[in-house]
Design a protein around this motif. Structure first.
Motif, PDB file in Angstrom:
ATOM      1  N   PRO A 163       0.820  -1.214   0.000  1.00  0.00           N
ATOM      2  CA  PRO A 163       0.000   0.000   0.000  1.00  0.00           C
ATOM      3  C   PRO A 163       0.857   1.268   0.000  1.00  0.00           C
ATOM      4  O   PRO A 163       1.937   1.307   0.593  1.00  0.00           O
ATOM      5  N   THR A 164       0.368   2.307  -0.652  1.00  0.00           N
ATOM      6  CA  THR A 164       1.071   3.588  -0.695  1.00  0.00           C
ATOM      7  C   THR A 164       0.904   4.314   0.641  1.00  0.00           C
ATOM      8  O   THR A 164      -0.222   4.549   1.082  1.00  0.00           O
ATOM      9  N   PRO A 165       1.994   4.667   1.295  1.00  0.00           N
ATOM     10  CA  PRO A 165       1.882   5.314   2.603  1.00  0.00           C
ATOM     11  C   PRO A 165       1.510   6.789   2.511  1.00  0.00           C
ATOM     12  O   PRO A 165       1.775   7.451   1.517  1.00  0.00           O
ATOM     13  N   ASP A 166       0.900   7.274   3.585  1.00  0.00           N
ATOM     14  CA  ASP A 166       0.647   8.711   3.727  1.00  0.00           C
ATOM     15  C   ASP A 166       1.865   9.429   4.275  1.00  0.00           C
ATOM     16  O   ASP A 166       1.988  10.652   4.125  1.00  0.00           O
ATOM     17  N   VAL A 167       2.776   8.679   4.920  1.00  0.00           N
ATOM     18  CA  VAL A 167       4.007   9.251   5.442  1.00  0.00           C
ATOM     19  C   VAL A 167       5.025   8.120   5.573  1.00  0.00           C
ATOM     20  O   VAL A 167       4.663   6.969   5.804  1.00  0.00           O
ATOM     21  N   VAL A 168       6.305   8.478   5.381  1.00  0.00           N
ATOM     22  CA  VAL A 168       7.393   7.518   5.541  1.00  0.00           C
ATOM     23  C   VAL A 168       8.268   7.996   6.697  1.00  0.00           C
ATOM     24  O   VAL A 168       8.722   9.146   6.702  1.00  0.00           O
ATOM     25  N   LEU A 169       8.519   7.114   7.663  1.00  0.00           N
ATOM     26  CA  LEU A 169       9.241   7.476   8.877  1.00  0.00           C
ATOM     27  C   LEU A 169      10.491   6.616   9.030  1.00  0.00           C
ATOM     28  O   LEU A 169      10.464   5.413   8.744  1.00  0.00           O
ATOM     29  N   GLY A 170      11.586   7.232   9.481  1.00  0.00           N
ATOM     30  CA  GLY A 170      12.819   6.492   9.707  1.00  0.00           C
ATOM     31  C   GLY A 170      13.655   7.155  10.784  1.00  0.00           C
ATOM     32  O   GLY A 170      13.487   8.342  11.077  1.00  0.00           O
ATOM     33  N   GLN A 171      14.575   6.380  11.363  1.00  0.00           N
ATOM     34  CA  GLN A 171      15.404   6.908  12.446  1.00  0.00           C
ATOM     35  C   GLN A 171      16.796   6.277  12.387  1.00  0.00           C
ATOM     36  O   GLN A 171      16.996   5.234  11.767  1.00  0.00           O
ATOM     37  N   HIS A 172      17.755   6.946  13.071  1.00  0.00           N
ATOM     38  CA  HIS A 172      19.148   6.497  13.034  1.00  0.00           C
ATOM     39  C   HIS A 172      19.783   6.766  14.388  1.00  0.00           C
ATOM     40  O   HIS A 172      19.612   7.841  14.967  1.00  0.00           O
ATOM     41  N   VAL A 173      20.535   5.798  14.900  1.00  0.00           N
ATOM     42  CA  VAL A 173      21.277   6.010  16.140  1.00  0.00           C
ATOM     43  C   VAL A 173      22.526   6.818  15.836  1.00  0.00           C
ATOM     44  O   VAL A 173      23.186   6.625  14.816  1.00  0.00           O
ATOM     45  N   LEU A 308      19.931  14.528  -1.081  1.00  0.00           N
ATOM     46  CA  LEU A 308      19.581  15.182   0.181  1.00  0.00           C
ATOM     47  C   LEU A 308      18.418  14.456   0.855  1.00  0.00           C
ATOM     48  O   LEU A 308      17.500  13.981   0.184  1.00  0.00           O
ATOM     49  N   THR A 309      18.477  14.362   2.170  1.00  0.00           N
ATOM     50  CA  THR A 309      17.320  13.923   2.936  1.00  0.00           C
ATOM     51  C   THR A 309      16.619  15.171   3.455  1.00  0.00           C
ATOM     52  O   THR A 309      17.177  15.903   4.277  1.00  0.00           O
ATOM     53  N   ASP A 310      15.416  15.421   2.932  1.00  0.00           N
ATOM     54  CA  ASP A 310      14.645  16.608   3.290  1.00  0.00           C
ATOM     55  C   ASP A 310      13.385  16.194   4.030  1.00  0.00           C
ATOM     56  O   ASP A 310      12.547  15.463   3.485  1.00  0.00           O
ATOM     57  N   ASN A 311      13.234  16.648   5.258  1.00  0.00           N
ATOM     58  CA  ASN A 311      12.035  16.373   6.027  1.00  0.00           C
ATOM     59  C   ASN A 311      10.901  17.302   5.625  1.00  0.00           C
ATOM     60  O   ASN A 311      11.083  18.525   5.550  1.00  0.00           O
ATOM     61  N   ASP A 312       9.743  16.710   5.375  1.00  0.00           N
ATOM     62  CA  ASP A 312       8.549  17.504   5.084  1.00  0.00           C
ATOM     63  C   ASP A 312       8.206  18.376   6.286  1.00  0.00           C
ATOM     64  O   ASP A 312       8.176  17.910   7.426  1.00  0.00           O
ATOM     65  N   GLU A 313       7.924  19.652   6.033  1.00  0.00           N
ATOM     66  CA  GLU A 313       7.730  20.597   7.140  1.00  0.00           C
ATOM     67  C   GLU A 313       6.512  20.249   7.992  1.00  0.00           C
ATOM     68  O   GLU A 313       6.594  20.191   9.225  1.00  0.00           O
ATOM     69  N   ALA A 314       5.353  20.008   7.355  1.00  0.00           N
ATOM     70  CA  ALA A 314       4.140  19.728   8.124  1.00  0.00           C
ATOM     71  C   ALA A 314       4.253  18.405   8.865  1.00  0.00           C
ATOM     72  O   ALA A 314       3.888  18.303  10.060  1.00  0.00           O
ATOM     73  N   ALA A 315       4.753  17.376   8.195  1.00  0.00           N
ATOM     74  CA  ALA A 315       4.876  16.067   8.834  1.00  0.00           C
ATOM     75  C   ALA A 315       5.889  16.100   9.975  1.00  0.00           C
ATOM     76  O   ALA A 315       5.689  15.478  11.027  1.00  0.00           O
ATOM     77  N   THR A 316       6.971  16.850   9.794  1.00  0.00           N
ATOM     78  CA  THR A 316       7.976  16.962  10.853  1.00  0.00           C
ATOM     79  C   THR A 316       7.407  17.689  12.066  1.00  0.00           C
ATOM     80  O   THR A 316       7.682  17.325  13.220  1.00  0.00           O
ATOM     81  N   PHE A 343      17.494   7.146   2.616  1.00  0.00           N
ATOM     82  CA  PHE A 343      16.120   7.062   3.113  1.00  0.00           C
ATOM     83  C   PHE A 343      15.141   7.838   2.238  1.00  0.00           C
ATOM     84  O   PHE A 343      14.020   7.395   1.964  1.00  0.00           O
ATOM     85  N   GLY A 344      15.545   9.026   1.771  1.00  0.00           N
ATOM     86  CA  GLY A 344      14.650   9.885   1.009  1.00  0.00           C
ATOM     87  C   GLY A 344      14.183   9.285  -0.304  1.00  0.00           C
ATOM     88  O   GLY A 344      13.164   9.720  -0.858  1.00  0.00           O
ATOM     89  N   VAL A 345      14.889   8.276  -0.802  1.00  0.00           N
ATOM     90  CA  VAL A 345      14.484   7.616  -2.047  1.00  0.00           C
ATOM     91  C   VAL A 345      13.075   7.042  -1.913  1.00  0.00           C
ATOM     92  O   VAL A 345      12.268   7.092  -2.852  1.00  0.00           O
ATOM     93  N   LEU A 346      12.761   6.495  -0.749  1.00  0.00           N
ATOM     94  CA  LEU A 346      11.469   5.836  -0.556  1.00  0.00           C
ATOM     95  C   LEU A 346      10.322   6.835  -0.619  1.00  0.00           C
ATOM     96  O   LEU A 346       9.316   6.609  -1.310  1.00  0.00           O
ATOM     97  N   GLY A 347      10.449   7.950   0.092  1.00  0.00           N
ATOM     98  CA  GLY A 347       9.391   8.953   0.065  1.00  0.00           C
ATOM     99  C   GLY A 347       9.172   9.515  -1.325  1.00  0.00           C
ATOM    100  O   GLY A 347       8.034   9.707  -1.759  1.00  0.00           O
ATOM    101  N   ARG A 348      10.269   9.777  -2.046  1.00  0.00           N
ATOM    102  CA  ARG A 348      10.126  10.303  -3.402  1.00  0.00           C
ATOM    103  C   ARG A 348       9.465   9.283  -4.328  1.00  0.00           C
ATOM    104  O   ARG A 348       8.651   9.637  -5.186  1.00  0.00           O
ATOM    105  N   ALA A 349       9.812   8.004  -4.162  1.00  0.00           N
ATOM    106  CA  ALA A 349       9.220   6.969  -5.019  1.00  0.00           C
ATOM    107  C   ALA A 349       7.725   6.821  -4.765  1.00  0.00           C
ATOM    108  O   ALA A 349       6.938   6.610  -5.700  1.00  0.00           O
TER     109      ALA A 349
END
Length: 412
Positions: A163-173, A308-316, A343-349
């Motif tokens: 399914p196509t997500p409404d938001v993609v979330l990821g994290q890094h230590v 570049l990894t760019d965080n969406d302003e509203a979602a962030t 990581f940003g590849v997934l949101g753009r795709a």
């Protein structure tokens, strides 16, 4: 009931899973054991599981009524590094790289922690379905360290298979104090280019340099001149880093070789700066070769590329509100980091907004002491042989952060 009820019961097993992953690292695109363990845990939690995506990626889908679709991503690969962390579960693994060479392998960037976090978060979401509504897509991604894994999953049909997500979330230590979380709208990680440059000369006896076109001298002058790209061609408000991390030439002291190889890494926060720096590198490399009388033009081969990894302003903003509610003053401000991510590849795709954040993994007391004594740069960072996040509270914080961010969309 909330998304966090019963989490304490899940954490001991999560720590054990993490230490097992840490002791059994796998190189990029070779993450077969890790992928199998992730798939098993998703299946046990009731997810629909798709394996072999791009080629070692794993995706799980959990449908739980009407509501948003949230994608959660963790990367799985380790590095060709000999571990020197001293933890009792340190890696002694070896593997064969893409060029057929034997190499030690270690989780020196924390991707094992990311896998453990997502596996635990997925299990918790499955166990607490009465606390949320919607669909969760759990993505265990290969090959982040070579900048190829996310795109490989996309090329293998990821966007059409789940399914196509409404938001993609990821994290890094990261080497911040454990228990701390950080993110920001806009640029989070840099764009990065890794290039391999082959310089050609004419070999000769070391006693007769006049018969040669010495590629060692050519490589040395090229490396020195490349240092002026940032210092003399970019302005002080145009940050960039250009590192020559590899220079290979020759095999014997009295033999002038036929060629030399330079490996460099460029990082920028702006696409215009990136294009200008790339053009300057090409110009300098070509000009130095011509000045040396090289018999052939240099060969420049792109090895890795990160956008570049760019965080969406509203979602962030939504994630930050949830983090502040959960973690209080443990949410700390940050600027863009010089590290890079695919990581940003997934949101753009998917055409979906994405949010990426960082979780501290350094012992808080050790971090405070190093900061007090002006020794922060001496603490092990990602990619250091000594890097190994402390178990507590890193394990808990990462699972809580993932659930908190997902809950900002899924919770009723």
């Amino acid at each position: 009931m909330t998304l966090f009820d019963g989490l304490d019961d899940l954490l001991p097993g999560t720590r054990e899973f993490y230490t097992d992953l840490h002791a059994h690292p796998e190189l990029s695109m070779q993450e077969h054991r890790t992928a199998g363990l992730a798939a098993d845990r998703l299946a046990a939690a009731g997810f629909e599981v798709v394996t072999g995506v791009g080629p070692t990626g794993v995706v799980g889908v959990l449908r739980n009524g009407d509501g948003p679709t949230v994608a959660l991503r963790a990367d799985m690969d380790a590095l060709p590094v000999r571990e020197a962390s001293g933890v009792p579960y340190a890696s002694t693994a070896t593997a064969t790289d893409d060029e057929g060479r034997a190499t030690p392998v270690a989780h020196a960037c924390g991707h094992d922690m990311h896998v453990a976090w997502l596996a635990a978060g997925a299990a918790q979401l499955a166990a607490r379905r009465d606390a949320w509504s919607g669909t969760v897509v759990a993505v265990f991604q290969p090959g982040e360290e070579i900048g190829a894994g996310a795109q490989a999953m996309v090329d293998d049909g990821l966007v059409d298979r789940v399914p196509t997500p409404d938001v993609v979330l990821g994290q890094h230590v990261m080497p911040a104090p454990a228990g701390v979380v950080s993110t920001r709208p806009g640029t989070v990680t840099s764009a990065s280019d890794v290039w391999r440059i082959r310089l050609f000369g004419r070999g000769a006896h070391g006693s007769m340099p006049e018969a040669s076109i010495d590629p060692v001298v050519l490589a040395a002058s090229t490396v020195l001149r490349l240092q002026t790209v940032v210092s003399r061609e970019l302005g002080m408000n145009e940050p960039a880093v250009l590192t020559v991390g590899m220079l290979q030439a020759g095999s014997k002291e009295n033999v002038i070789p036929d060629e030399a190889v330079i490996g460099l890494n460029l990082r920028c926060y702006d696409e215009g700066v990136r294009a200008r720096a790339q053009a300057a590198i090409r110009r300098i490399v070509a000009a130095e070769a011509e000045a040396s009388g090289a018999p052939r033009p240099p060969e420049i081969t792109p090895v890795e590329t990160y956008q570049l990894t760019d965080n969406d302003e509203a979602a962030t903003g939504r994630v930050l509100d949830a983090f502040r509610s959960r973690f209080g003053d443990h949410v700390v401000p940050m600027g863009p980091t010089s590290a890079s991510e695919d990581f940003g590849v997934l949101g753009r795709a998917w055409g979906a907004p994405s949010v990426f954040w960082f979780v501290g993994g350094t012992d808080p007391e050790a971090h405070a002491a190093a900061e007090r004594d002006g020794r922060l740069t001496e603490l092990p960072t990602n990619h250091s042989p000594a890097f190994a996040p402390v178990l507590d509270p890193t394990v808990r914080t990462g699972v809580e952060a993932l659930l908190t961010a997902a809950g900002a969309w899924l919770a009723p």
